[in-house]
Every structure is written in C-alpha cells, then in structure tokens.
Scaffold this motif. Structure first.
Motif, PDB file in Angstrom:
ATOM      1  N   MET A   1       0.831  -1.197   0.000  1.00  0.00           N
ATOM      2  CA  MET A   1       0.000   0.000   0.000  1.00  0.00           C
ATOM      3  C   MET A   1       0.875   1.260   0.000  1.00  0.00           C
ATOM      4  N   ILE A   2       0.331   2.303  -0.550  1.00  0.00           N
ATOM      5  CA  ILE A   2       1.013   3.591  -0.595  1.00  0.00           C
ATOM      6  C   ILE A   2       0.670   4.350   0.683  1.00  0.00           C
ATOM      7  N   PRO A   3       1.665   4.871   1.397  1.00  0.00           N
ATOM      8  CA  PRO A   3       1.365   5.613   2.625  1.00  0.00           C
ATOM      9  C   PRO A   3       0.445   6.802   2.349  1.00  0.00           C
ATOM     10  N   GLY A   4      -0.587   6.952   3.142  1.00  0.00           N
ATOM     11  CA  GLY A   4      -1.518   8.063   3.002  1.00  0.00           C
ATOM     12  C   GLY A   4      -2.625   7.831   1.987  1.00  0.00           C
ATOM     13  N   TYR A   5      -2.578   6.717   1.246  1.00  0.00           N
ATOM     14  CA  TYR A   5      -3.598   6.441   0.235  1.00  0.00           C
ATOM     15  C   TYR A   5      -4.895   5.990   0.898  1.00  0.00           C
ATOM     16  N   VAL A   6      -5.997   6.578   0.471  1.00  0.00           N
ATOM     17  CA  VAL A   6      -7.312   6.180   0.949  1.00  0.00           C
ATOM     18  C   VAL A   6      -8.161   5.876  -0.275  1.00  0.00           C
ATOM     19  N   HIS A   7      -8.655   4.660  -0.365  1.00  0.00           N
ATOM     20  CA  HIS A   7      -9.466   4.267  -1.516  1.00  0.00           C
ATOM     21  C   HIS A   7     -10.828   4.951  -1.470  1.00  0.00           C
ATOM     22  N   ASN A   8     -11.248   5.503  -2.613  1.00  0.00           N
ATOM     23  CA  ASN A   8     -12.563   6.125  -2.732  1.00  0.00           C
ATOM     24  C   ASN A   8     -13.399   5.235  -3.655  1.00  0.00           C
ATOM     25  N   PRO A   9     -14.404   4.532  -3.108  1.00  0.00           N
ATOM     26  CA  PRO A   9     -15.185   3.606  -3.938  1.00  0.00           C
ATOM     27  C   PRO A   9     -16.191   4.291  -4.863  1.00  0.00           C
ATOM     28  N   ASN A  10     -16.404   5.578  -4.713  1.00  0.00           N
ATOM     29  CA  ASN A  10     -17.363   6.292  -5.562  1.00  0.00           C
ATOM     30  C   ASN A  10     -16.846   6.393  -6.987  1.00  0.00           C
ATOM     31  N   PRO A  11     -17.739   6.345  -7.985  1.00  0.00           N
ATOM     32  CA  PRO A  11     -17.278   6.501  -9.371  1.00  0.00           C
ATOM     33  C   PRO A  11     -16.799   7.934  -9.623  1.00  0.00           C
ATOM     34  N   ASP A  12     -15.884   8.075 -10.571  1.00  0.00           N
ATOM     35  CA  ASP A  12     -15.360   9.396 -10.904  1.00  0.00           C
ATOM     36  C   ASP A  12     -16.453  10.267 -11.510  1.00  0.00           C
ATOM     37  N   ARG A  13     -16.489  11.538 -11.109  1.00  0.00           N
ATOM     38  CA  ARG A  13     -17.445  12.484 -11.677  1.00  0.00           C
ATOM     39  C   ARG A  13     -17.037  12.863 -13.099  1.00  0.00           C
ATOM     40  N   TYR A  14     -15.740  12.956 -13.339  1.00  0.00           N
ATOM     41  CA  TYR A  14     -15.203  13.300 -14.658  1.00  0.00           C
ATOM     42  C   TYR A  14     -14.206  12.205 -15.059  1.00  0.00           C
ATOM     43  N   PRO A  15     -14.678  11.072 -15.605  1.00  0.00           N
ATOM     44  CA  PRO A  15     -13.790   9.935 -15.862  1.00  0.00           C
ATOM     45  C   PRO A  15     -12.811  10.114 -17.015  1.00  0.00           C
ATOM     46  N   THR A  16     -13.144  10.903 -18.023  1.00  0.00           N
ATOM     47  CA  THR A  16     -12.242  11.063 -19.163  1.00  0.00           C
ATOM     48  C   THR A  16     -12.030  12.539 -19.465  1.00  0.00           C
TER      49      THR A  16
END
Length: 68
Positions: A1-16
């Motif tokens: 794991m990357i230190p300080g990384y927090v997974h956000n399970p929400n879909p991206d608002r602006y994916p592309t």
C-alpha cells in the motif's frame, strides 16, 4: 500500500478528458464557490477562489453549476 492512500469507492465524476469541464466553468468545491482555471491531470486542477487567490485541488470534488 502507498502511505496516506485512501481508496474512494465512488465513481469518478469526470472519468475522461472529454468529460472535464471547460476552463472558466463556475461551481463549487466542497461547498466553496470557485471558478475552474485549468486541469493538468485527471485528479488535479487549479481553481480561482477570489480575485487574487487560487487553490489546487481534486477535480473530482468540483461540482459545476450546469450539473444536475
């Protein structure tokens, strides 16, 4: 794991890149009124918060005035 990384399970608002709002778009970032100045990565953008102040923040937290 990357230190300080927090997974956000929400879909991206602006994916592309095609979904990114255009510079000059007004909206809010976590409740604060801002104007989008530029996007330099899918998750980093520069916002104008006042006449002489800016902030760099996550583009995915930006809600434009034109979105429902």
């Amino acid at each position: 794991m990357i230190p300080g990384y927090v997974h956000n399970p929400n879909p991206d608002r602006y994916p592309t890149r095609a979904d990114w709002p255009a510079p000059g778009t007004k909206g809010t970032h976590k409740g604060r009124p801002v104007t989008l100045m530029t996007v330099w990565h899918a998750y980093r953008a520069l916002f104008q918060t006042g006449p002489y102040s800016t902030m760099a923040a996550d583009l995915q937290d930006f809600i434009s005035e034109t979105q429902p």
